[in-house]
Design a protein around this motif. Structure first.
Motif, PDB file in Angstrom:
ATOM      1  N   ASP A  92      43.762  50.491  42.972  1.00 55.11           N
ATOM      2  CA  ASP A  92      44.481  51.240  44.011  1.00 55.11           C
ATOM      3  C   ASP A  92      45.924  51.555  43.608  1.00 55.11           C
ATOM      4  N   GLY A  93      46.289  51.257  42.343  1.00 57.69           N
ATOM      5  CA  GLY A  93      47.616  51.581  41.841  1.00 57.69           C
ATOM      6  C   GLY A  93      48.669  50.522  42.108  1.00 57.69           C
ATOM      7  N   ARG A  94      48.318  49.472  42.852  1.00 56.52           N
ATOM      8  CA  ARG A  94      49.276  48.407  43.115  1.00 56.52           C
ATOM      9  C   ARG A  94      49.198  47.337  42.029  1.00 56.52           C
ATOM     10  N   VAL A  95      50.281  46.567  41.919  1.00 59.73           N
ATOM     11  CA  VAL A  95      50.297  45.464  40.958  1.00 59.73           C
ATOM     12  C   VAL A  95      49.431  44.328  41.491  1.00 59.73           C
ATOM     13  N   GLY A  96      48.578  43.820  40.645  1.00 60.42           N
ATOM     14  CA  GLY A  96      47.736  42.684  41.005  1.00 60.42           C
ATOM     15  C   GLY A  96      48.097  41.457  40.193  1.00 60.42           C
ATOM     16  N   ILE A  97      47.882  40.296  40.759  1.00 59.60           N
ATOM     17  CA  ILE A  97      48.098  39.043  40.036  1.00 59.60           C
ATOM     18  C   ILE A  97      46.938  38.103  40.305  1.00 59.60           C
ATOM     19  N   GLU A  98      46.632  37.292  39.310  1.00 60.07           N
ATOM     20  CA  GLU A  98      45.602  36.269  39.484  1.00 60.07           C
ATOM     21  C   GLU A  98      45.844  35.156  38.474  1.00 60.07           C
ATOM     22  N   PRO A  99      45.525  33.920  38.840  1.00 57.31           N
ATOM     23  CA  PRO A  99      45.638  32.828  37.871  1.00 57.31           C
ATOM     24  C   PRO A  99      44.669  33.056  36.716  1.00 57.31           C
ATOM     25  N   ILE A 100      45.036  32.648  35.515  1.00 60.37           N
ATOM     26  CA  ILE A 100      44.193  32.918  34.361  1.00 60.37           C
ATOM     27  C   ILE A 100      42.855  32.185  34.491  1.00 60.37           C
ATOM     28  N   SER A 101      41.823  32.775  33.926  1.00 60.80           N
ATOM     29  CA  SER A 101      40.466  32.231  34.073  1.00 60.80           C
ATOM     30  C   SER A 101      40.308  30.883  33.385  1.00 60.80           C
ATOM     31  N   GLU A 102      41.140  30.601  32.381  1.00 57.96           N
ATOM     32  CA  GLU A 102      41.036  29.328  31.663  1.00 57.96           C
ATOM     33  C   GLU A 102      41.267  28.122  32.564  1.00 57.96           C
ATOM     34  N   LEU A 103      41.895  28.332  33.709  1.00 58.03           N
ATOM     35  CA  LEU A 103      42.130  27.221  34.629  1.00 58.03           C
ATOM     36  C   LEU A 103      40.824  26.630  35.163  1.00 58.03           C
ATOM     37  N   LYS A 104      39.726  27.364  35.046  1.00 60.76           N
ATOM     38  CA  LYS A 104      38.430  26.836  35.492  1.00 60.76           C
ATOM     39  C   LYS A 104      38.013  25.597  34.701  1.00 60.76           C
ATOM     40  N   THR A 105      38.577  25.432  33.496  1.00 58.88           N
ATOM     41  CA  THR A 105      38.222  24.255  32.697  1.00 58.88           C
ATOM     42  C   THR A 105      38.742  22.962  33.315  1.00 58.88           C
ATOM     43  N   LEU A 106      39.616  23.077  34.303  1.00 56.30           N
ATOM     44  CA  LEU A 106      40.129  21.890  34.983  1.00 56.30           C
ATOM     45  C   LEU A 106      39.164  21.369  36.049  1.00 56.30           C
ATOM     46  N   ARG A 107      38.173  22.166  36.407  1.00 54.20           N
ATOM     47  CA  ARG A 107      37.269  21.764  37.491  1.00 54.20           C
ATOM     48  C   ARG A 107      36.429  20.564  37.069  1.00 54.20           C
ATOM     49  N   GLN A 108      36.554  19.518  37.865  1.00 58.43           N
ATOM     50  CA  GLN A 108      35.877  18.262  37.542  1.00 58.43           C
ATOM     51  C   GLN A 108      34.648  18.041  38.419  1.00 58.43           C
ATOM     52  N   GLU A 109      34.778  18.375  39.679  1.00 56.17           N
ATOM     53  CA  GLU A 109      33.683  18.160  40.632  1.00 56.17           C
ATOM     54  C   GLU A 109      33.799  19.191  41.745  1.00 56.17           C
ATOM     55  N   GLU A 110      32.698  19.803  42.105  1.00 55.95           N
ATOM     56  CA  GLU A 110      32.719  20.747  43.220  1.00 55.95           C
ATOM     57  C   GLU A 110      32.430  19.976  44.503  1.00 55.95           C
ATOM     58  N   TYR A 111      33.419  19.950  45.386  1.00 59.18           N
ATOM     59  CA  TYR A 111      33.268  19.224  46.638  1.00 59.18           C
ATOM     60  C   TYR A 111      32.328  19.959  47.592  1.00 59.18           C
ATOM     61  N   VAL A 112      32.560  21.255  47.790  1.00 61.08           N
ATOM     62  CA  VAL A 112      31.713  22.025  48.705  1.00 61.08           C
ATOM     63  C   VAL A 112      31.551  23.445  48.179  1.00 61.08           C
ATOM     64  N   ASN A 113      30.432  24.068  48.587  1.00 57.55           N
ATOM     65  CA  ASN A 113      30.158  25.486  48.305  1.00 57.55           C
ATOM     66  C   ASN A 113      29.449  26.027  49.537  1.00 57.55           C
ATOM     67  N   LEU A 114      30.217  26.644  50.434  1.00 54.97           N
ATOM     68  CA  LEU A 114      29.718  27.041  51.746  1.00 54.97           C
ATOM     69  C   LEU A 114      29.782  28.555  51.916  1.00 54.97           C
ATOM     70  N   LYS A 115      28.834  29.097  52.712  1.00 54.95           N
ATOM     71  CA  LYS A 115      28.833  30.536  52.971  1.00 54.95           C
ATOM     72  C   LYS A 115      28.397  30.805  54.405  1.00 54.95           C
ATOM     73  N   ASP A 116      29.040  31.821  55.003  1.00 55.32           N
ATOM     74  CA  ASP A 116      28.635  32.376  56.293  1.00 55.32           C
ATOM     75  C   ASP A 116      28.417  31.292  57.355  1.00 55.32           C
TER      76      ASP A 116
END
Length: 761
Positions: A591-615
């Motif tokens: 949309d022409g705006r500046v976007g920011i996001e944490p780098i994908s490599e940070l996923k390597t820090l994930r040790q345990e998924e506490y919850v995964n919920l939807k709807d």
């Protein structure tokens, strides 16, 4: 030789061999007295108590003096036994040198009163200049060895000799006599009521009545005091005796700061970029070279306060997990960086990693742009542990630089950012413009070069409008200029990031990063703005000090500093101050705006998924997450507002709600906000509501949250960040809950994932 050594032994009046290996007590072998080692973590406030640090020494173990909190006091009157003759010998390995407040001496050992002209002191002046003084008959007699400063990170054998009967004092380094001075014969050292102190100067000044100065920083071993005046031959015998135990090759002392000292600090982040200890500020010079990422940072290895700035250095394979390596830049005696190695950048020049930095307050130049090169081509070390400073500035500010808008502030000239295009090097340097002694606005001055050493001033890349946008500052610091992608017409877009700075107290925050986007016309040195309205990258109050690079994947990566904003006493008692923000990717959205996001490599820090919920409803989500009690987590939340105006999450919450931090989006004003009014019961910590506008339009609200001890970072729909800090008082402030301003209404959790994150170290 045996006879000489036996005579020396009988003349010993004090001997600390530091062979305790562990514990809080040190023993004087001669007096058989035990003394407590003063150390900030003997009775720690924010972590479990721990002993002072011991390392391998010249013989047995050695004690590490941390430069700010470690010293030993002994109730012993050395002068009564040595008033007409005294010799001191020790092995020292300095980690860094004190700033030498008011030109004073940082004591290795002393029992003196400067004002009353009493006693003696042996220690180091700025940059490791060995100094020995004795007081006699109302006068100080001293030696300073200016031309042979003690090296950092190496063992040195030092000896000081006072002979009042024959009238002289001497100094020795590694068995060699390096200084001699006459004094009146038949002199006596003037006694004093001060206590004997090892590792800190008697009655040393404090900064803000809190921070100790004139404290030795480094290892100390084999400290001896004799009641005789050792001869040159005897000192040589002692030195060679130690040296022979290593076959003539001294061991390398272990002087890296051990970050494990702080591992259970309740507020210290564990997966953010953070100095191993003490004080840090802006990260600088991100660099990818030979398969390794490098990040440097403003660092004081002498204590948790702003002072004698070095360039700290860490190495990584992924910009997430970091390894400590020695400081890259250290202020040097009689060099252009004598009072600090300030901010800058890195670039690879002819295959050689190169640092370009601001040299501070040297003997010739107040501020100038300096250069240092890696020794990689000589040693092949991909961790780039060794650097050589170029002997003179590469850019000096002209006293009068005129622009169409006015004159450049002389003396405001710092923070180079350098890049290369088609064989030309470009440099931006932060400064400001004035007209008729009134500020026009901050600026980034543009220079060009063909070889990195010879530079030509071109023009300001952009000038701020201080009158219309006072929040952008009178001077700009830390300019960063990087590509962010192509727009819908295929035109390359760039972003200019700056930090504001003010000459006088201002109601506007210097801890913001402002930016403009536009196109770059390198042929005419023009940055053509899309809009002159400044924008914020992060709407919190702790994201500042930008640096950046384009990584091997083509991403524009920005690093930042997240300042602690803690009371000075708490920083002193915790032994560290500040940490980096998470590395973020900055890009141009569709949309022409500046976007920011944490780098994908940070996923390597994930040790345990506490919850995964939807709807599910918010009530159902809260029931599902009530078991989570953690302060190192990642949250991805997507939520539909229903009829609510405020939708968010409570973080670091106690079960009774006495402490909690509210993070929420307010649809009416299009703001992301953080309410810290109940974050802590401690009245000394900052509170209030912070945040700013993030227009998500008709998009579903998406919050990407990182919680790391005292750090909170949230990214809103890849549009803005909000960085903040909280310091809960209660240790059970670890819970989470979702909320809306209309008691849930018909709001729905479309997606909620929460992970436990592990340490990056």
């Amino acid at each position: 030789m045996i006879s000489a050594l036996s005579n020396l032994i009988k003349d010993l009046v004090a001997y600390w061999n530091f062979d305790e290996v562990k514990g809080k007590i040190v023993h004087n072998v001669i007096s058989n007295k035990s003394s407590l080692i003063n150390y900030v973590f003997n009775n720690a406030k924010f972590k479990s108590s721990s002993d002072p640090v011991w390392h391998k020494g010249i013989r047995g173990s050695a004690l590490l003096f941390d430069g700010c909190s470690t010293w030993i006091e002994e109730d012993i009157n050395i002068i009564s036994e040595t008033n007409n003759k005294m010799s001191i010998q020790a092995w020292v390995a300095p980690r860094c040198h004190e700033y030498s407040q008011n030109g004073g001496i940082t004591a290795i050992i002393n029992q003196h009163n400067e004002e009353n002209t009493e006693g003696f002191i042996l220690g180091l002046n700025h940059f490791g200049v060995l100094q020995f003084k004795v007081a006699s008959n109302g006068s100080w007699y001293g030696l300073r060895i200016e031309d042979k400063p003690l090296p950092l990170n190496k063992w040195s054998y030092i000896a000081a000799v006072y002979d009042g009967i024959n009238g002289f004092i001497e100094l020795y380094i590694n068995g060699e006599k390096v200084g001699y001075k006459d004094l009146p014969k038949n002199s006596l050292i003037t006694p004093t009521s001060e206590r004997l102190i090892i590792g800190k100067t008697n009655n040393s000044p404090k900064i803000n009545d809190i921070y100790e100065v004139s404290c030795y920083c480094g290892l100390l071993d084999e400290l001896k005091i004799y009641k005789s005046a050792l001869s040159k031959e005897e000192i040589e015998i002692l030195y060679k005796g130690y040296l022979s135990e290593f076959g003539g090759e001294l061991p390398q002392p272990d002087l890296l700061i051990d970050r494990n000292i702080f591992k259970d600090d309740r507020y210290r982040p564990v997966y953010h970029f953070i100095s191993p200890g003490y004080w840090m500020n802006e990260p600088h010079g991100p660099l990818y070279f030979e398969g390794k990422y490098h990040l440097f940072f403003q660092h004081n290895p002498h204590g948790p306060l702003w002072r004698q700035i070095h360039w700290g250095h860490m190495v990584s394979d992924d910009m997430v997990h970091w390894k400590d390596v020695p400081c890259a830049l250290t202020p040097g005696k009689d060099e252009i960086d004598a009072k600090g190695d300030w901010s800058g950048c890195t670039i690879v020049h002819n295959g050689v990693p190169t640092i370009i930095y601001t040299a501070g307050d040297g003997p010739i130049y107040s501020q100038c742009i300096a250069l240092a090169t890696s020794t990689f081509k000589e040693d092949g070390d991909v961790e780039l542990k060794n650097w050589k400073k170029y002997h003179k500035p590469i850019i000096l500010q002209d006293k009068h630089i005129e622009t169409e808008a006015g004159e450049v502030h002389f003396g405001q000239f710092r923070d180079p950012f350098v890049w290369q295009e088609e064989g030309v090097y470009y440099a931006l340097i932060g400064s400001g413009i004035k007209k008729n002694d009134e500020s026009v606005g901050g600026t980034a001055l543009l220079y060009t070069s063909k070889d990195l050493f010879n530079w030509e001033y071109r023009k300001p890349l952009h000038i701020g409008d201080y009158k219309r946008h006072p929040k952008t500052g009178e001077v700009w610091e830390l300019p960063v200029f990087l590509p962010i992608g192509k727009d819908s017409n295929g035109v390359d877009k760039y972003v200019l990031l700056i930090n504001p700075w003010f000459f006088k107290p201002s109601p506007h925050n210097v801890k913001y990063v402002w930016y403009w986007t536009g196109t770059w016309d390198k042929n005419n040195y023009n940055f053509v703005l899309d809009s002159d309205e400044p924008q914020l990258l992060d709407v919190g109050e702790h994201f500042t000090g930008p640096s950046g690079m384009v990584d091997p994947k083509g991403r524009t990566i920005i690093f930042s500093i997240a300042q602690g904003k803690r009371p000075a006493m708490d920083e002193n008692l915790s032994g560290w101050a500040h940490n980096g923000g998470l590395p973020i990717s900055v890009f141009l959205r569709e949309d022409g705006r500046v976007g920011i996001e944490p780098i994908s490599e940070l996923k390597t820090l994930r040790q345990e998924e506490y919850v995964n919920l939807k709807d599910i409803t918010l009530q159902e989500a809260n029931e599902a997450i009530k078991f989570i009690k953690d302060d190192c987590i990642e949250i991805e939340l997507q939520i539909s507002r229903g009829q609510a105006d405020e939708v968010g999450i409570s973080l670091r919450k106690t079960a009774d709600g006495e402490e909690e931090t509210l993070l929420y989006y307010k649809y009416d004003t299009k703001e992301i906000l953080i309410n810290r009014n109940k974050s802590t019961l401690n009245p000394e910590y900052e509170k209030g509501i912070q945040g700013g506008i993030v227009d998500i339009g008709e998009e579903l609200l998406k919050l990407h949250i990182f919680l790391d001890k005292s750090m909170i970072e949230v990214y809103v729909n890849n549009l803005k960040g909000l960085t903040s800090r909280v310091y809960p008082t209660r240790r059970d402030a670890l819970g989470l809950s979702l909320w809306t301003d209309n008691n849930f209404g018909n709001s729905l959790v479309k997606s909620l994932r929460i992970w436990k994150l592990k340490s990056a170290y």
